[in-house]
Design a protein around this motif. Sequence first.
Motif, PDB file in Angstrom:
ATOM      1  N   UNK A   1     -29.393 -71.122 -38.161  1.00 16.65           N
ATOM      2  CA  UNK A   1     -28.050 -71.356 -38.668  1.00 16.65           C
ATOM      3  C   UNK A   1     -27.088 -71.521 -37.496  1.00 16.65           C
ATOM      4  N   UNK A   2     -26.202 -72.480 -37.627  1.00 18.49           N
ATOM      5  CA  UNK A   2     -25.194 -72.686 -36.599  1.00 18.49           C
ATOM      6  C   UNK A   2     -23.912 -71.950 -36.953  1.00 18.49           C
ATOM      7  N   UNK A   3     -23.549 -71.972 -38.243  1.00 14.94           N
ATOM      8  CA  UNK A   3     -22.281 -71.381 -38.643  1.00 14.94           C
ATOM      9  C   UNK A   3     -22.430 -70.864 -40.075  1.00 14.94           C
ATOM     10  N   UNK A   4     -22.021 -69.630 -40.310  1.00 12.91           N
ATOM     11  CA  UNK A   4     -22.037 -69.043 -41.651  1.00 12.91           C
ATOM     12  C   UNK A   4     -20.601 -68.756 -42.033  1.00 12.91           C
ATOM     13  N   UNK A   5     -20.201 -69.231 -43.203  1.00 15.52           N
ATOM     14  CA  UNK A   5     -18.830 -69.070 -43.660  1.00 15.52           C
ATOM     15  C   UNK A   5     -18.847 -68.429 -45.045  1.00 15.52           C
ATOM     16  N   UNK A   6     -18.154 -67.292 -45.196  1.00 14.19           N
ATOM     17  CA  UNK A   6     -18.063 -66.589 -46.473  1.00 14.19           C
ATOM     18  C   UNK A   6     -16.632 -66.708 -46.971  1.00 14.19           C
ATOM     19  N   UNK A   7     -16.466 -67.253 -48.167  1.00  8.74           N
ATOM     20  CA  UNK A   7     -15.139 -67.418 -48.757  1.00  8.74           C
ATOM     21  C   UNK A   7     -15.036 -66.541 -49.992  1.00  8.74           C
ATOM     22  N   UNK A   8     -13.981 -65.768 -50.072  1.00  8.32           N
ATOM     23  CA  UNK A   8     -13.717 -64.954 -51.244  1.00  8.32           C
ATOM     24  C   UNK A   8     -12.999 -65.804 -52.279  1.00  8.32           C
ATOM     25  N   UNK A   9     -13.431 -65.700 -53.529  1.00  5.62           N
ATOM     26  CA  UNK A   9     -12.821 -66.461 -54.610  1.00  5.62           C
ATOM     27  C   UNK A   9     -12.221 -65.471 -55.588  1.00  5.62           C
ATOM     28  N   UNK A  10     -10.977 -65.703 -55.968  1.00  5.39           N
ATOM     29  CA  UNK A  10     -10.314 -64.790 -56.883  1.00  5.39           C
ATOM     30  C   UNK A  10     -10.880 -64.973 -58.281  1.00  5.39           C
ATOM     31  N   UNK A  11     -11.328 -63.857 -58.889  1.00  6.32           N
ATOM     32  CA  UNK A  11     -11.902 -63.868 -60.221  1.00  6.32           C
ATOM     33  C   UNK A  11     -10.901 -63.216 -61.167  1.00  6.32           C
ATOM     34  N   UNK A  12     -10.372 -63.985 -62.119  1.00  8.71           N
ATOM     35  CA  UNK A  12      -9.338 -63.480 -63.006  1.00  8.71           C
ATOM     36  C   UNK A  12      -9.900 -62.757 -64.222  1.00  8.71           C
ATOM     37  N   UNK A  13     -11.209 -62.728 -64.384  1.00  4.57           N
ATOM     38  CA  UNK A  13     -11.784 -62.087 -65.571  1.00  4.57           C
ATOM     39  C   UNK A  13     -12.041 -60.596 -65.371  1.00  4.57           C
ATOM     40  N   UNK A  14     -11.941 -60.083 -64.138  1.00  8.29           N
ATOM     41  CA  UNK A  14     -12.157 -58.657 -63.870  1.00  8.29           C
ATOM     42  C   UNK A  14     -10.980 -58.113 -63.059  1.00  8.29           C
TER      43      UNK A  14
END
Length: 81
Positions: free
Chosen positions: A43-56
């Motif tokens: 792997x050259x680059x790992x990117x983790x993005x948080x996504x807002x979940x409106x159901x919880x």
Amino acid sequence: MNTFLSRLNTVFAFTLTVLAALTFLCFLSTLFNTHQAPLHLQTKKVLVKNVQDFSVSKDKNDLGFITFDLEGDILFEKEYN
């Protein structure tokens, strides 16, 4: 005398028989081939993005996306040995 539907059924059955025979011959032609090649993957680059979940609630929000930029080299047997 055969009817039109009877002749059509005969042609269809013959066509399916020929296609099944050709499929089996294709299977036999690749049965003894080795389908494995050595591979070097990193792997050259790992990117983790948080996504807002409106159901919880905010405490249980664990939805996200992980994106990998992969780089790989297939090593052929001449180079691998």
